[in-house]
Design a protein around this motif. Structure first.
Motif, PDB file in Angstrom:
ATOM      1  N   VAL A   1       0.863  -1.185   0.000  1.00 49.64           N
ATOM      2  CA  VAL A   1       0.000   0.000   0.000  1.00 49.64           C
ATOM      3  C   VAL A   1       0.898   1.233   0.000  1.00 49.64           C
ATOM      4  O   VAL A   1       1.899   1.290   0.713  1.00 49.64           O
ATOM      5  N   VAL A   2       0.530   2.205  -0.850  1.00 50.04           N
ATOM      6  CA  VAL A   2       1.334   3.433  -0.938  1.00 50.04           C
ATOM      7  C   VAL A   2       0.951   4.364   0.206  1.00 50.04           C
ATOM      8  O   VAL A   2      -0.216   4.733   0.363  1.00 50.04           O
ATOM      9  N   VAL A   3       1.922   4.732   1.020  1.00 42.44           N
ATOM     10  CA  VAL A   3       1.667   5.632   2.149  1.00 42.44           C
ATOM     11  C   VAL A   3       2.659   6.788   2.116  1.00 42.44           C
ATOM     12  O   VAL A   3       3.709   6.721   1.472  1.00 42.44           O
ATOM     13  N   LEU A   4       2.288   7.829   2.833  1.00 50.13           N
ATOM     14  CA  LEU A   4       3.174   8.969   2.973  1.00 50.13           C
ATOM     15  C   LEU A   4       3.856   8.806   4.323  1.00 50.13           C
ATOM     16  O   LEU A   4       3.186   8.569   5.330  1.00 50.13           O
ATOM     17  N   VAL A   5       5.182   8.853   4.358  1.00 51.02           N
ATOM     18  CA  VAL A   5       5.879   8.719   5.645  1.00 51.02           C
ATOM     19  C   VAL A   5       6.687   9.983   5.925  1.00 51.02           C
ATOM     20  O   VAL A   5       7.260  10.581   5.018  1.00 51.02           O
ATOM     21  N   MET A   6       6.672  10.399   7.200  1.00 51.13           N
ATOM     22  CA  MET A   6       7.379  11.627   7.573  1.00 51.13           C
ATOM     23  C   MET A   6       8.183  11.413   8.843  1.00 51.13           C
ATOM     24  O   MET A   6       7.783  10.635   9.715  1.00 51.13           O
ATOM     25  N   GLY A   7       9.280  12.102   8.924  1.00 45.15           N
ATOM     26  CA  GLY A   7      10.138  12.034  10.101  1.00 45.15           C
ATOM     27  C   GLY A   7      11.433  12.756   9.773  1.00 45.15           C
ATOM     28  O   GLY A   7      11.861  12.768   8.613  1.00 45.15           O
ATOM     29  N   PRO A   8      12.064  13.396  10.759  1.00 39.74           N
ATOM     30  CA  PRO A   8      13.280  14.181  10.499  1.00 39.74           C
ATOM     31  C   PRO A   8      14.373  13.338   9.838  1.00 39.74           C
ATOM     32  O   PRO A   8      14.772  12.299  10.366  1.00 39.74           O
ATOM     33  N   GLY A   9      14.816  13.750   8.667  1.00 41.68           N
ATOM     34  CA  GLY A   9      15.941  13.118   7.980  1.00 41.68           C
ATOM     35  C   GLY A   9      15.709  11.696   7.499  1.00 41.68           C
ATOM     36  O   GLY A   9      16.664  10.978   7.222  1.00 41.68           O
ATOM     37  N   ILE A  10      14.446  11.260   7.370  1.00 41.98           N
ATOM     38  CA  ILE A  10      14.219   9.839   7.036  1.00 41.98           C
ATOM     39  C   ILE A  10      14.715   9.458   5.643  1.00 41.98           C
ATOM     40  O   ILE A  10      15.015   8.310   5.380  1.00 41.98           O
ATOM     41  N   THR A  11      14.801  10.435   4.743  1.00 43.77           N
ATOM     42  CA  THR A  11      15.228  10.065   3.379  1.00 43.77           C
ATOM     43  C   THR A  11      16.644  10.557   3.082  1.00 43.77           C
ATOM     44  O   THR A  11      17.127  10.422   1.970  1.00 43.77           O
TER      45      THR A  11
ATOM     46  N   GLU B   1      -6.618  11.063  -5.821  1.00 40.33           N
ATOM     47  CA  GLU B   1      -6.408  12.464  -6.216  1.00 40.33           C
ATOM     48  C   GLU B   1      -6.086  13.331  -5.001  1.00 40.33           C
ATOM     49  O   GLU B   1      -5.200  14.184  -5.032  1.00 40.33           O
ATOM     50  N   THR B   2      -6.813  13.070  -3.888  1.00 28.17           N
ATOM     51  CA  THR B   2      -6.577  13.822  -2.647  1.00 28.17           C
ATOM     52  C   THR B   2      -5.179  13.514  -2.123  1.00 28.17           C
ATOM     53  O   THR B   2      -4.451  14.407  -1.683  1.00 28.17           O
ATOM     54  N   MET B   3      -4.794  12.246  -2.189  1.00 32.51           N
ATOM     55  CA  MET B   3      -3.468  11.827  -1.737  1.00 32.51           C
ATOM     56  C   MET B   3      -2.387  12.552  -2.564  1.00 32.51           C
ATOM     57  O   MET B   3      -1.391  13.029  -2.012  1.00 32.51           O
ATOM     58  N   ASN B   4      -2.595  12.658  -3.864  1.00 31.72           N
ATOM     59  CA  ASN B   4      -1.616  13.352  -4.728  1.00 31.72           C
ATOM     60  C   ASN B   4      -1.501  14.831  -4.369  1.00 31.72           C
ATOM     61  O   ASN B   4      -0.408  15.387  -4.317  1.00 31.72           O
ATOM     62  N   LYS B   5      -2.654  15.446  -4.118  1.00 31.11           N
ATOM     63  CA  LYS B   5      -2.634  16.876  -3.748  1.00 31.11           C
ATOM     64  C   LYS B   5      -1.893  17.064  -2.429  1.00 31.11           C
ATOM     65  O   LYS B   5      -1.120  18.006  -2.254  1.00 31.11           O
ATOM     66  N   PHE B   6      -2.171  16.162  -1.484  1.00 31.89           N
ATOM     67  CA  PHE B   6      -1.534  16.273  -0.181  1.00 31.89           C
ATOM     68  C   PHE B   6      -0.015  16.083  -0.309  1.00 31.89           C
ATOM     69  O   PHE B   6       0.767  16.797   0.304  1.00 31.89           O
ATOM     70  N   THR B   7       0.366  15.144  -1.155  1.00 34.56           N
ATOM     71  CA  THR B   7       1.791  14.878  -1.392  1.00 34.56           C
ATOM     72  C   THR B   7       2.493  16.124  -1.929  1.00 34.56           C
ATOM     73  O   THR B   7       3.594  16.475  -1.492  1.00 34.56           O
ATOM     74  N   ASP B   8       1.824  16.820  -2.855  1.00 28.65           N
ATOM     75  CA  ASP B   8       2.410  18.054  -3.400  1.00 28.65           C
ATOM     76  C   ASP B   8       2.605  19.096  -2.306  1.00 28.65           C
ATOM     77  O   ASP B   8       3.593  19.833  -2.296  1.00 28.65           O
ATOM     78  N   LEU B   9       1.657  19.149  -1.372  1.00 25.29           N
ATOM     79  CA  LEU B   9       1.748  20.112  -0.270  1.00 25.29           C
ATOM     80  C   LEU B   9       2.940  19.823   0.627  1.00 25.29           C
ATOM     81  O   LEU B   9       3.638  20.729   1.073  1.00 25.29           O
ATOM     82  N   VAL B  10       3.132  18.530   0.904  1.00 27.08           N
ATOM     83  CA  VAL B  10       4.171  18.105   1.857  1.00 27.08           C
ATOM     84  C   VAL B  10       5.561  18.585   1.425  1.00 27.08           C
ATOM     85  O   VAL B  10       6.427  18.836   2.250  1.00 27.08           O
TER      86      VAL B  10
ATOM     87  N   ILE C   1     -10.249  17.603   3.610  1.00 26.99           N
ATOM     88  CA  ILE C   1      -9.929  18.506   4.725  1.00 26.99           C
ATOM     89  C   ILE C   1      -8.429  18.484   5.026  1.00 26.99           C
ATOM     90  O   ILE C   1      -7.854  19.488   5.412  1.00 26.99           O
ATOM     91  N   TYR C   2      -7.782  17.327   4.820  1.00 28.39           N
ATOM     92  CA  TYR C   2      -6.331  17.244   5.075  1.00 28.39           C
ATOM     93  C   TYR C   2      -5.576  18.203   4.158  1.00 28.39           C
ATOM     94  O   TYR C   2      -4.636  18.875   4.569  1.00 28.39           O
ATOM     95  N   VAL C   3      -6.021  18.259   2.909  1.00 30.47           N
ATOM     96  CA  VAL C   3      -5.374  19.148   1.937  1.00 30.47           C
ATOM     97  C   VAL C   3      -5.725  20.600   2.253  1.00 30.47           C
ATOM     98  O   VAL C   3      -4.849  21.459   2.412  1.00 30.47           O
ATOM     99  N   ASN C   4      -7.036  20.880   2.367  1.00 26.31           N
ATOM    100  CA  ASN C   4      -7.484  22.269   2.508  1.00 26.31           C
ATOM    101  C   ASN C   4      -7.003  22.922   3.795  1.00 26.31           C
ATOM    102  O   ASN C   4      -6.577  24.073   3.798  1.00 26.31           O
ATOM    103  N   LEU C   5      -7.065  22.165   4.891  1.00 23.52           N
ATOM    104  CA  LEU C   5      -6.665  22.770   6.167  1.00 23.52           C
ATOM    105  C   LEU C   5      -5.151  22.973   6.237  1.00 23.52           C
ATOM    106  O   LEU C   5      -4.676  24.016   6.675  1.00 23.52           O
TER     107      LEU C   5
END
Length: 286
Positions: free
Chosen positions: A26-36, A60-69, A99-103
């Protein structure tokens, strides 16, 4: 997340975020200081560094959120998530994932504006507060959290803007999303017509006022979408109401004229009937 989980980088977004696949592919977004940091696509992420994973069902929402990140600092993403979790409890309605994208986007821009000394005013803020108290409470809490976390000084106006994002996210029909501001405006316009007609203020804590405003919310949505009730033949009933509730009926006709002129929407006899009943309840003690 289990320590046994296996995350493989698909695309590094910046040093602190990546699109990855987990052990179920499953494709997920992962975040954490210096992880990549120093890692390439196909390599695995150090699980101990992952502070947050996010999965949104809608691609589509996931893609928009990814662009924001890519542009939004991680602490702002966390603030948005905290506020959304608070809202889910406070509002108790299903929220669209958008809401994740907009907020997140809104917080990012609001903080930026505040740091540049630009504060936007929201002319409808007190109306949003009156008509949507739960969402406004979320907005107020959000402002508190953002101000503390980002060392800025956002005001009530911002609480109303944030409330509107949540009201929009409650709509199941995507065509209704982004109408909250217009809906608030129409409620206010109709309420003002009634206030001026009867030259009165209302008890905003009363059940009849609550019913009236709730009716106007749905009425305003219909106006904006050009939808009508399935009109029954209500003419006999209307004639009765016209005699029994002469003033509320005249007041409804004023709303009918106004909505027709401004929004090019014809209020049908059913709509007129409901408005008259609500207005007569609202003013019965005057």
């Amino acid at each position: 997340m289990n320590r046994g989980d296996h995350l493989k980088i698909k695309r590094a977004l910046n040093n602190n975020a990546a699109i990855a696949t987990n052990h179920n592919d499953v494709v997920v977004l992962v975040m954490g200081p210096g992880i990549t940091f120093g890692k390439k696509a196909g390599e695995t992420v150090d699980i101990t560094k992952v502070e947050k994973t996010l999965f949104l069902n809608d691609k589509e929402t996931m893609n928009k959120f990814t662009d924001l990140v890519i542009d939004v600092p991680m602490d702002q993403i966390e603030v948005a998530e905290r506020i959304i979790n608070f809202a889910k409890m406070k509002i108790g309605k299903k929220l669209d994932e958008i809401i994740y994208v907009n907020l997140t986007d809104h917080i990012h821009m609001a903080v930026k504006r505040a740091r540049d000394g630009v504060l936007l005013s929201n002319p409808l803020k007190w109306d949003v507060a009156r008509f949507y108290p739960d969402e406004f409470a979320v907005g107020t809490k959000a402002v508190e959290v953002i101000n503390q976390s980002q060392q800025v000084n956002l005001a009530d106006d911002e609480a109303a803007f944030i409330a509107i994002h949540f009201i929009n996210a409650e709509s199941e029909d995507s065509s209704q999303q982004n109408q909250a501001y217009e809906v608030t405006k129409i409620i206010k316009e109709c309420e003002d017509i009634v206030k001026n007609f009867f030259n009165t203020e209302f008890d905003e804590q009363s059940l009849n006022y609550y019913r009236f405003i709730t009716h106007l919310k749905f009425f305003a949505q219909r106006v904006l979408q050009g939808k009508h009730y399935d009109d029954e033949d209500d003419d006999d009933l209307l004639t009765t109401l016209e005699h029994r509730y002469a003033k509320p009926f005249s007041c409804s006709q004023k709303i009918q004229e106004y909505i027709s002129d401004k929004y090019d929407f014809t209020i049908t006899s059913s709509e007129l009937l409901y408005l008259t009943v609500h207005i007569s309840r609202l003013v019965k003690d005057l």
